[in-house]
Design a protein around this motif. Structure first.
Motif, PDB file in Angstrom:
ATOM      1  N   PHE A   1     129.334  24.407  79.280  1.00 54.81           N
ATOM      2  CA  PHE A   1     129.650  22.982  79.189  1.00 54.81           C
ATOM      3  C   PHE A   1     130.989  22.772  78.490  1.00 54.81           C
ATOM      4  O   PHE A   1     131.835  22.004  78.961  1.00 54.81           O
ATOM      5  N   ILE A   2     131.188  23.467  77.367  1.00 55.53           N
ATOM      6  CA  ILE A   2     132.423  23.297  76.585  1.00 55.53           C
ATOM      7  C   ILE A   2     133.644  23.789  77.344  1.00 55.53           C
ATOM      8  O   ILE A   2     134.702  23.145  77.341  1.00 55.53           O
ATOM      9  N   ASP A   3     133.520  24.927  78.026  1.00 54.51           N
ATOM     10  CA  ASP A   3     134.672  25.569  78.646  1.00 54.51           C
ATOM     11  C   ASP A   3     134.950  25.093  80.069  1.00 54.51           C
ATOM     12  O   ASP A   3     136.080  25.194  80.544  1.00 54.51           O
ATOM     13  N   VAL A   4     133.920  24.553  80.754  1.00 55.47           N
ATOM     14  CA  VAL A   4     134.101  24.191  82.160  1.00 55.47           C
ATOM     15  C   VAL A   4     133.730  22.732  82.439  1.00 55.47           C
ATOM     16  O   VAL A   4     134.550  21.934  82.879  1.00 55.47           O
ATOM     17  N   GLU A   5     132.478  22.388  82.153  1.00 50.90           N
ATOM     18  CA  GLU A   5     131.947  21.107  82.585  1.00 50.90           C
ATOM     19  C   GLU A   5     132.589  19.916  81.887  1.00 50.90           C
ATOM     20  O   GLU A   5     132.799  18.864  82.503  1.00 50.90           O
ATOM     21  N   PHE A   6     132.902  20.075  80.602  1.00 55.07           N
ATOM     22  CA  PHE A   6     133.426  18.942  79.834  1.00 55.07           C
ATOM     23  C   PHE A   6     134.686  18.367  80.466  1.00 55.07           C
ATOM     24  O   PHE A   6     134.844  17.146  80.554  1.00 55.07           O
ATOM     25  N   TYR A   7     135.570  19.239  80.930  1.00 60.67           N
ATOM     26  CA  TYR A   7     136.829  18.771  81.517  1.00 60.67           C
ATOM     27  C   TYR A   7     136.578  18.038  82.833  1.00 60.67           C
ATOM     28  O   TYR A   7     137.332  17.126  83.194  1.00 60.67           O
ATOM     29  N   LEU A   8     135.526  18.423  83.533  1.00 58.56           N
ATOM     30  CA  LEU A   8     135.226  17.789  84.811  1.00 58.56           C
ATOM     31  C   LEU A   8     134.561  16.421  84.637  1.00 58.56           C
ATOM     32  O   LEU A   8     134.663  15.565  85.523  1.00 58.56           O
ATOM     33  N   ILE A   9     133.870  16.223  83.533  1.00 59.77           N
ATOM     34  CA  ILE A   9     133.185  14.937  83.325  1.00 59.77           C
ATOM     35  C   ILE A   9     134.005  13.979  82.457  1.00 59.77           C
ATOM     36  O   ILE A   9     133.551  12.880  82.153  1.00 59.77           O
ATOM     37  N   LEU A  10     135.208  14.377  82.071  1.00 55.63           N
ATOM     38  CA  LEU A  10     136.040  13.497  81.242  1.00 55.63           C
ATOM     39  C   LEU A  10     136.235  12.104  81.840  1.00 55.63           C
ATOM     40  O   LEU A  10     136.174  11.105  81.114  1.00 55.63           O
TER      41      LEU A  10
ATOM     42  N   ILE B   1     142.142   2.685  76.245  1.00 55.87           N
ATOM     43  CA  ILE B   1     141.239   3.787  76.591  1.00 55.87           C
ATOM     44  C   ILE B   1     141.532   4.296  78.001  1.00 55.87           C
ATOM     45  O   ILE B   1     141.547   5.509  78.242  1.00 55.87           O
ATOM     46  N   ALA B   2     141.793   3.362  78.930  1.00 60.02           N
ATOM     47  CA  ALA B   2     142.095   3.770  80.306  1.00 60.02           C
ATOM     48  C   ALA B   2     143.383   4.589  80.374  1.00 60.02           C
ATOM     49  O   ALA B   2     143.428   5.636  81.034  1.00 60.02           O
ATOM     50  N   ARG B   3     144.420   4.128  79.682  1.00 55.72           N
ATOM     51  CA  ARG B   3     145.691   4.862  79.708  1.00 55.72           C
ATOM     52  C   ARG B   3     145.572   6.206  79.013  1.00 55.72           C
ATOM     53  O   ARG B   3     146.145   7.205  79.447  1.00 55.72           O
ATOM     54  N   THR B   4     144.819   6.242  77.913  1.00 55.50           N
ATOM     55  CA  THR B   4     144.581   7.518  77.229  1.00 55.50           C
ATOM     56  C   THR B   4     143.841   8.473  78.154  1.00 55.50           C
ATOM     57  O   THR B   4     144.151   9.668  78.223  1.00 55.50           O
ATOM     58  N   GLY B   5     142.854   7.939  78.875  1.00 55.44           N
ATOM     59  CA  GLY B   5     142.106   8.759  79.823  1.00 55.44           C
ATOM     60  C   GLY B   5     142.997   9.303  80.918  1.00 55.44           C
ATOM     61  O   GLY B   5     142.869  10.477  81.312  1.00 55.44           O
ATOM     62  N   GLN B   6     143.917   8.491  81.419  1.00 51.92           N
ATOM     63  CA  GLN B   6     144.847   8.959  82.452  1.00 51.92           C
ATOM     64  C   GLN B   6     145.748  10.066  81.911  1.00 51.92           C
ATOM     65  O   GLN B   6     146.059  11.032  82.614  1.00 51.92           O
ATOM     66  N   TRP B   7     146.131   9.920  80.659  1.00 49.00           N
ATOM     67  CA  TRP B   7     147.032  10.912  80.053  1.00 49.00           C
ATOM     68  C   TRP B   7     146.345  12.256  79.860  1.00 49.00           C
ATOM     69  O   TRP B   7     146.943  13.308  80.088  1.00 49.00           O
ATOM     70  N   ILE B   8     145.070  12.242  79.425  1.00 50.53           N
ATOM     71  CA  ILE B   8     144.405  13.517  79.137  1.00 50.53           C
ATOM     72  C   ILE B   8     143.716  14.097  80.376  1.00 50.53           C
ATOM     73  O   ILE B   8     143.149  15.193  80.306  1.00 50.53           O
ATOM     74  N   THR B   9     143.751  13.355  81.494  1.00 44.59           N
ATOM     75  CA  THR B   9     143.183  13.917  82.729  1.00 44.59           C
ATOM     76  C   THR B   9     144.242  13.890  83.835  1.00 44.59           C
ATOM     77  O   THR B   9     143.936  13.562  84.988  1.00 44.59           O
TER      78      THR B   9
END
Length: 209
Positions: free
Chosen positions: A125-134, A197-205
């Motif tokens: 979850f930490i290494d794979v799934e978390f980035y996909l569910i961001l 929050i939306a812009r931060t989300g766009q930046w980190i994804t």
């Protein structure tokens, strides 16, 4: 009609209440995120706990806001702690539901690859799934923040509430200007939280855009 002179004379108070309102939303989102992470760890370790935990959060969400704050008063008094505790509990269903919904949509081949590589459940979850569910996490934070901006006003009935105090004062004095100011600034705060929050989300994804 709006009394602009009243607004000018009370601008310091209005700004102070706006900041208090924003702080309560931030605190509630922070603690709500921490509790959601804790629940998620429990669910990852014991998957069968998912439904009971979600049901528990759902029950909390259905309790009328004023009733919940009153139930907390014997333990935390008429304080910011009471307000933030209640608001945090209300955020749980939104945050956790979005995370679990994101996990349900994870590609099966990615999960199988993680298993094949020998990942433990939590490490996968930490290494794979978390980035996909961001994106789902960000969506949950956006919905929760806007919901909390509205709920904060209710805490004015226990002496807190930020801009809700203007709303209450306007009703008690039959004076519309504080009510208009409260409603307008609440909308502005909702927009700001959602946008940031939306812009931060766009930046980190960026990889997902």
């Amino acid at each position: 009609m709006i009394d602009w002179r009243w607004i000018a004379d009370n601008q310091s108070m209005i700004l102070g209440l706006s900041w208090q309102h924003a702080q309560m939303v931030l605190y509630s989102l922070f603690f709500g995120t921490l509790l959601t992470a804790l629940f998620l760890l429990i669910i990852l370790r014991w998957p069968k706990t998912a439904q009971p935990i979600v049901s528990f959060c759902g029950v909390l969400f259905t309790i009328p806001s004023l009733a919940l704050f009153i139930l907390l008063i014997p333990f935390t008094g008429l304080s910011v702690t009471t307000s933030v505790t209640g608001l945090t509990l209300y955020s749980l269903l939104i945050l956790l539901s979005n995370v679990l919904a994101g996990m349900e949509k994870l590609p099966a081949d990615v999960l199988e690859s993680g298993r094949a590589l020998g990942y433990t459940r939590i490490y996968r979850f930490i290494d794979v799934e978390f980035y996909l569910i961001l994106p789902a996490v960000i969506s949950g934070l956006r919905i929760a923040s806007v919901t909390l901006v509205g709920l904060v006003t209710v805490t004015s009935l226990i002496g807190q509430g930020g801009l809700g105090q203007l709303l209450l004062a306007g009703f008690n004095q039959d004076f519309l200007t504080p009510i208009y100011v409260s409603l307008l600034l609440s909308l502005v705060l909702s927009f700001i939280f959602d946008f940031v929050i939306a812009r931060t989300g766009q930046w980190i994804t960026l990889w997902n855009n």
